[in-house]
Design a protein around this motif. Structure first.
Motif, PDB file in Angstrom:
ATOM      1  N   CYS A  11       0.834  -1.201   0.000  1.00  0.00           N
ATOM      2  CA  CYS A  11       0.000   0.000   0.000  1.00  0.00           C
ATOM      3  C   CYS A  11       0.873   1.257   0.000  1.00  0.00           C
ATOM      4  O   CYS A  11       2.058   1.208   0.327  1.00  0.00           O
ATOM      5  CB  CYS A  11      -0.907  -0.002   1.228  1.00  0.00           C
ATOM      6  SG  CYS A  11      -1.990  -1.439   1.329  1.00  0.00           S
ATOM      7  N   SER A  12       0.257   2.371  -0.343  1.00  0.00           N
ATOM      8  CA  SER A  12       0.998   3.638  -0.432  1.00  0.00           C
ATOM      9  C   SER A  12       1.587   4.061   0.906  1.00  0.00           C
ATOM     10  O   SER A  12       2.567   4.808   0.946  1.00  0.00           O
ATOM     11  CB  SER A  12       0.093   4.744  -0.973  1.00  0.00           C
ATOM     12  OG  SER A  12      -0.986   4.978  -0.087  1.00  0.00           O
ATOM     13  N   ASP A  13       1.020   3.580   2.025  1.00  0.00           N
ATOM     14  CA  ASP A  13       1.559   3.923   3.340  1.00  0.00           C
ATOM     15  C   ASP A  13       2.629   2.931   3.808  1.00  0.00           C
ATOM     16  O   ASP A  13       3.083   2.986   4.937  1.00  0.00           O
ATOM     17  CB  ASP A  13       0.437   4.025   4.374  1.00  0.00           C
ATOM     18  CG  ASP A  13      -0.310   2.722   4.617  1.00  0.00           C
ATOM     19  OD1 ASP A  13       0.025   1.700   3.972  1.00  0.00           O
ATOM     20  OD2 ASP A  13      -1.235   2.725   5.452  1.00  0.00           O
ATOM     21  N   ASP A  32      -7.584  -1.315  -7.173  1.00  0.00           N
ATOM     22  CA  ASP A  32      -7.057  -0.081  -7.776  1.00  0.00           C
ATOM     23  C   ASP A  32      -8.105   1.021  -7.906  1.00  0.00           C
ATOM     24  O   ASP A  32      -7.794   2.196  -7.709  1.00  0.00           O
ATOM     25  CB  ASP A  32      -6.446  -0.369  -9.147  1.00  0.00           C
ATOM     26  CG  ASP A  32      -5.097  -1.064  -9.075  1.00  0.00           C
ATOM     27  OD1 ASP A  32      -4.456  -1.013  -7.992  1.00  0.00           O
ATOM     28  OD2 ASP A  32      -4.678  -1.647 -10.091  1.00  0.00           O
ATOM     29  N   ILE A  33      -9.338   0.648  -8.246  1.00  0.00           N
ATOM     30  CA  ILE A  33     -10.376   1.674  -8.437  1.00  0.00           C
ATOM     31  C   ILE A  33     -11.157   1.961  -7.160  1.00  0.00           C
ATOM     32  O   ILE A  33     -12.019   2.840  -7.141  1.00  0.00           O
ATOM     33  CB  ILE A  33     -11.345   1.299  -9.577  1.00  0.00           C
ATOM     34  CG1 ILE A  33     -12.158   0.048  -9.232  1.00  0.00           C
ATOM     35  CG2 ILE A  33     -10.603   1.162 -10.904  1.00  0.00           C
ATOM     36  CD1 ILE A  33     -13.336  -0.198 -10.172  1.00  0.00           C
ATOM     37  N   ARG A  44      -5.544   3.582   1.009  1.00  0.00           N
ATOM     38  CA  ARG A  44      -4.095   3.348   0.949  1.00  0.00           C
ATOM     39  C   ARG A  44      -3.618   3.180  -0.491  1.00  0.00           C
ATOM     40  O   ARG A  44      -2.597   2.583  -0.752  1.00  0.00           O
ATOM     41  CB  ARG A  44      -3.747   2.117   1.791  1.00  0.00           C
ATOM     42  CG  ARG A  44      -3.963   2.351   3.267  1.00  0.00           C
ATOM     43  CD  ARG A  44      -3.815   1.057   4.057  1.00  0.00           C
ATOM     44  NE  ARG A  44      -3.813   1.318   5.481  1.00  0.00           N
ATOM     45  CZ  ARG A  44      -4.901   1.417   6.234  1.00  0.00           C
ATOM     46  NH1 ARG A  44      -6.089   1.302   5.686  1.00  0.00           N
ATOM     47  NH2 ARG A  44      -4.801   1.648   7.522  1.00  0.00           N
ATOM     48  N   ARG A  45      -4.391   3.663  -1.434  1.00  0.00           N
ATOM     49  CA  ARG A  45      -4.006   3.599  -2.849  1.00  0.00           C
ATOM     50  C   ARG A  45      -3.049   4.733  -3.167  1.00  0.00           C
ATOM     51  O   ARG A  45      -3.102   5.773  -2.509  1.00  0.00           O
ATOM     52  CB  ARG A  45      -5.256   3.704  -3.732  1.00  0.00           C
ATOM     53  CG  ARG A  45      -6.173   2.512  -3.572  1.00  0.00           C
ATOM     54  CD  ARG A  45      -7.461   2.664  -4.339  1.00  0.00           C
ATOM     55  NE  ARG A  45      -8.308   3.662  -3.696  1.00  0.00           N
ATOM     56  CZ  ARG A  45      -9.271   4.328  -4.317  1.00  0.00           C
ATOM     57  NH1 ARG A  45      -9.546   4.122  -5.566  1.00  0.00           N
ATOM     58  NH2 ARG A  45      -9.989   5.220  -3.665  1.00  0.00           N
TER      59      ARG A  45
END
Length: 96
Positions: A11-13, A32-33, A44-45
């Motif tokens: 995840c982005s975090d 993703d969407i 967390r995208r």
């Protein structure tokens, strides 16, 4: 038997999400969407698929998903890197 997948998303975090699905492409697209707003990954995208493995028995896939979810971050990262020899040594150690 239908093919199933256990997968790990980064995840982005920086956290990891482990899941199981019978359609990996579709499930990654849904993550993703933000198809499921209540899902752990929604806020967390963007996400990155960092690991997956295939199973022909969905029950074994569910067992492996549950097992991996209990693992430490270090052990998950060893799996992601393909460092399978390190996995047993990481089973009982605590890392900070």
């Amino acid at each position: 038997m239908k093919q199933s997948y256990v997968y790990i998303l980064k995840c982005s975090d920086g956290t990891y999400y482990t899941g199981v699905t019978s359609n990996l492409t579709q499930r990654i697209f849904q993550h993703d969407i933000g198809y499921y707003p209540d899902c752990y990954t929604f806020k967390r995208r963007p996400l990155e698929l960092v690991f997956y493995c295939e199973f022909i028995d969905i029950n074994i896939a569910f067992e492996k998903e549950k097992q991996i979810k209990k693992w430490s971050r270090v052990k998950k990262e060893a799996l992601i890197k393909g460092d399978y020899d390190a996995l047993p040594n990481l089973a009982k150690k605590k890392f900070s």
